[in-house]
Design an enzyme around this catalytic site. Structure first.
Site, PDB file in Angstrom:
ATOM      1  N   SER A  31       0.844  -1.197   0.000  1.00 50.94           N
ATOM      2  CA  SER A  31       0.000   0.000   0.000  1.00 50.94           C
ATOM      3  C   SER A  31       0.877   1.244   0.000  1.00 50.94           C
ATOM      4  CB  SER A  31      -0.883   0.017   1.251  1.00 50.94           C
ATOM      5  OG  SER A  31      -1.519   1.273   1.402  1.00 50.94           O
ATOM      6  N   TYR A  74      -0.345  -0.471  10.244  1.00 50.52           N
ATOM      7  CA  TYR A  74      -0.559  -0.839   8.838  1.00 50.52           C
ATOM      8  C   TYR A  74       0.579  -0.277   7.992  1.00 50.52           C
ATOM      9  CZ  TYR A  74      -3.121  -1.117   4.351  1.00 50.52           C
ATOM     10  OH  TYR A  74      -3.527  -1.388   3.065  1.00 50.52           O
TER      11      TYR A  74
HETATM   12  N1  LIG Z   1      -8.854  -1.398  -1.160  1.00 47.94           N
HETATM   13  C1  LIG Z   1      -7.861  -0.528  -1.079  1.00 47.94           C
HETATM   14  O1  LIG Z   1      -8.045   0.704  -1.193  1.00 47.94           O
HETATM   15  C2  LIG Z   1      -6.464  -1.010  -0.880  1.00 47.94           C
HETATM   16  C3  LIG Z   1      -5.415  -0.124  -1.142  1.00 47.94           C
HETATM   17  C4  LIG Z   1      -4.109  -0.555  -0.986  1.00 47.94           C
HETATM   18  C5  LIG Z   1      -3.856  -1.843  -0.595  1.00 47.94           C
HETATM   19  N2  LIG Z   1      -4.894  -2.694  -0.333  1.00 47.94           N
HETATM   20  C6  LIG Z   1      -4.546  -4.040   0.099  1.00 47.94           C
HETATM   21  O2  LIG Z   1      -5.293  -5.000  -0.646  1.00 47.94           O
HETATM   22  C7  LIG Z   1      -5.405  -6.195   0.133  1.00 47.94           C
HETATM   23  C8  LIG Z   1      -6.849  -6.632   0.312  1.00 47.94           C
HETATM   24  O3  LIG Z   1      -7.633  -6.281  -0.749  1.00 47.94           O
HETATM   25  P1  LIG Z   1      -9.214  -6.142  -0.617  1.00 47.94           P
HETATM   26  O4  LIG Z   1      -9.572  -5.177   0.452  1.00 47.94           O
HETATM   27  O5  LIG Z   1      -9.703  -5.934  -1.984  1.00 47.94           O
HETATM   28  O6  LIG Z   1      -9.666  -7.536  -0.021  1.00 47.94           O
HETATM   29  P2  LIG Z   1     -10.125  -8.828  -0.836  1.00 47.94           P
HETATM   30  O7  LIG Z   1     -11.553  -8.681  -1.246  1.00 47.94           O
HETATM   31  O8  LIG Z   1      -9.108  -9.123  -1.858  1.00 47.94           O
HETATM   32  O9  LIG Z   1     -10.150  -9.896   0.339  1.00 47.94           O
HETATM   33  C9  LIG Z   1      -9.018 -10.508   0.871  1.00 47.94           C
HETATM   34  C10 LIG Z   1      -9.343 -11.948   1.245  1.00 47.94           C
HETATM   35  O10 LIG Z   1      -8.542 -12.297   2.360  1.00 47.94           O
HETATM   36  C11 LIG Z   1      -9.280 -13.200   3.146  1.00 47.94           C
HETATM   37  N3  LIG Z   1      -8.782 -13.168   4.518  1.00 47.94           N
HETATM   38  C12 LIG Z   1      -8.994 -12.207   5.443  1.00 47.94           C
HETATM   39  N4  LIG Z   1      -8.381 -12.527   6.593  1.00 47.94           N
HETATM   40  C13 LIG Z   1      -7.791 -13.733   6.386  1.00 47.94           C
HETATM   41  C14 LIG Z   1      -7.012 -14.586   7.199  1.00 47.94           C
HETATM   42  N5  LIG Z   1      -6.739 -14.283   8.488  1.00 47.94           N
HETATM   43  N6  LIG Z   1      -6.536 -15.741   6.667  1.00 47.94           N
HETATM   44  C15 LIG Z   1      -6.814 -16.076   5.383  1.00 47.94           C
HETATM   45  N7  LIG Z   1      -7.569 -15.307   4.562  1.00 47.94           N
HETATM   46  C16 LIG Z   1      -8.048 -14.147   5.066  1.00 47.94           C
HETATM   47  C17 LIG Z   1     -10.710 -12.741   3.068  1.00 47.94           C
HETATM   48  O11 LIG Z   1     -11.616 -13.810   3.342  1.00 47.94           O
HETATM   49  C18 LIG Z   1     -10.796 -12.251   1.640  1.00 47.94           C
HETATM   50  O12 LIG Z   1     -11.300 -13.261   0.789  1.00 47.94           O
HETATM   51  C19 LIG Z   1      -4.791  -5.892   1.475  1.00 47.94           C
HETATM   52  O13 LIG Z   1      -3.450  -6.344   1.519  1.00 47.94           O
HETATM   53  C20 LIG Z   1      -4.846  -4.368   1.537  1.00 47.94           C
HETATM   54  O14 LIG Z   1      -3.909  -3.850   2.438  1.00 47.94           O
HETATM   55  C21 LIG Z   1      -6.190  -2.312  -0.477  1.00 47.94           C
END
Ligand SMILES: NC(=O)c1ccc[n+]([C@@H]2O[C@H](COP(=O)([O-])OP(=O)(O)OC[C@H]3O[C@@H](n4cnc5c(N)ncnc54)[C@H](O)[C@@H]3O)[C@@H](O)[C@H]2O)c1
Length: 268
Positions: free
Chosen positions: A163, A176
């Site tokens: 991120s 984070y």
């Molecule tokens: N959405 C944003 O604006 C943004 C920006 C920068 C980075 N990110 C990063 O993107 C990633 C997540 O993306 P997202 O929000 O689209 O989520 P996502 O929809 O891709 O979901 C992530 C998956 O991880 C699974 N998960 C959660 N906890 C878990 C655990 N303890 N063990 C195994 N699986 C688990 C969930 O069930 C889910 O299916 C993170 O690393 C986040 O920091 C997101």
């Protein structure tokens, strides 16, 4: 699981032009409905056999069904990345059933969904640990676990979803930011220690990416030079690139996908 053989990929017209053709990829957090699912979809479309790891069996199964519905091969493994035993089990099952592994993608992470957003002095130790565990510690464990396989087969790559919060100040998200910054340090160390053996690690750092937990506003976003949130497909595209052989000479790097946010100066 029945095993994921590269010859299980459906080939069309005898031409192999897909960027991840025959690669075996484990996508940790590849279920979901956001970035993880987009990466699963893109990897499969580019010819990879994907193993979807997720804490929620229904999400992993749904992702696998979607891939199979398009005629490609995918498998599900379930477990919680916070448990070293469950994480190790997901990795060993993927490696055993695929007869190796070419790419590890780590997606699980975040803060908002897991702990309150508070200033540093208000943050509880256990919340710090939760965020650290879910954004960095399990990644380090997973990387250490796949390295023997990569060394044994003469190479492999890791791409971690980071991120821009790891690049700059992270108000009310200190753990984070620290954890996402740590991913880049880990990637640099993997590069320094293993590049000669064909093993690479890179990070894709997203800015504001539109997902169900972080929906994009309807109107333009002036704080972002591009004027809008990024899409999950824009993140997935970068992950595909870094996992592909086109990026064979790239390791220890962070590719920032943020619509220009992190490159702004003090006047705009
Ligand atoms: N959405 C944003 O604006 C943004 C920006 C920068 C980075 N990110 C990063 O993107 C990633 C997540 O993306 P997202 O929000 O689209 O989520 P996502 O929809 O891709 O979901 C992530 C998956 O991880 C699974 N998960 C959660 N906890 C878990 C655990 N303890 N063990 C195994 N699986 C688990 C969930 O069930 C889910 O299916 C993170 O690393 C986040 O920091 C997101």
């Amino acid at each position: 699981m029945n095993g994921c053989r590269s010859d299980a990929i459906r080939r069309e017209g005898g031409l192999l032009v897909k960027r991840l053709d025959s690669k075996r990829a484990l996508i940790i957090g590849g279920g979901g409905d956001g970035i993880g699912r987009a990466i699963t979809r893109s990897f499969s479309a580019e010819g990879a056999v994907v193993v979807v790891a997720d804490a929620q069996p229904d999400r992993a199964a749904e992702a696998v069904d979607e891939v199979r519905g398009r005629g490609a091969e995918a498998f599900a493994v379930t477990g919680d990345v916070r448990s070293p035993a469950e994480l190790g089990d997901m990795i060993s099952r993927a490696v055993a059933d695929c007869g190796g592994l070419d790419t590890l993608v780590t997606v699980v992470g975040g803060q908002v969904a897991f702990v309150p957003a508070v200033r540093l002095h208000e943050m509880r130790d256990e919340d710090w640990d939760t965020v650290y565990e879910l954004n960095l510690r399990y990644v380090a464990r997973a990387v250490r676990a796949v390295l023997p396989t990569f060394l044994g087969q003469g190479g492999g790559s890791v791409v971690s979803v980071g991120s821009v919060t790891g690049l700059m100040a992270a108000p009310r998200q200190a753990a984070y930011g620290v954890s996402k910054a740590g991913l880049v340090s880990l990637a640099r160390t993997v590069s320094a220690e293993y590049a000669a053996e064909g093993i690479r690690m890179n990070v894709v750092a997203g800015g504001a990416i539109a997902t169900s937990v972080n929906p994009a506003p309807d109107s333009p976003v002036p704080e972002i030079p591009a004027g809008r949130y990024g899409t999950v497909d824009e993140i997935a595209e970068a992950v595909v690139y870094l996992a592909s052989d086109a990026a064979a000479y790239i390791s220890g790097q962070q590719l920032v996908i943020d619509g220009g946010v992190s490159s702004r100066g003090p006047f705009g």
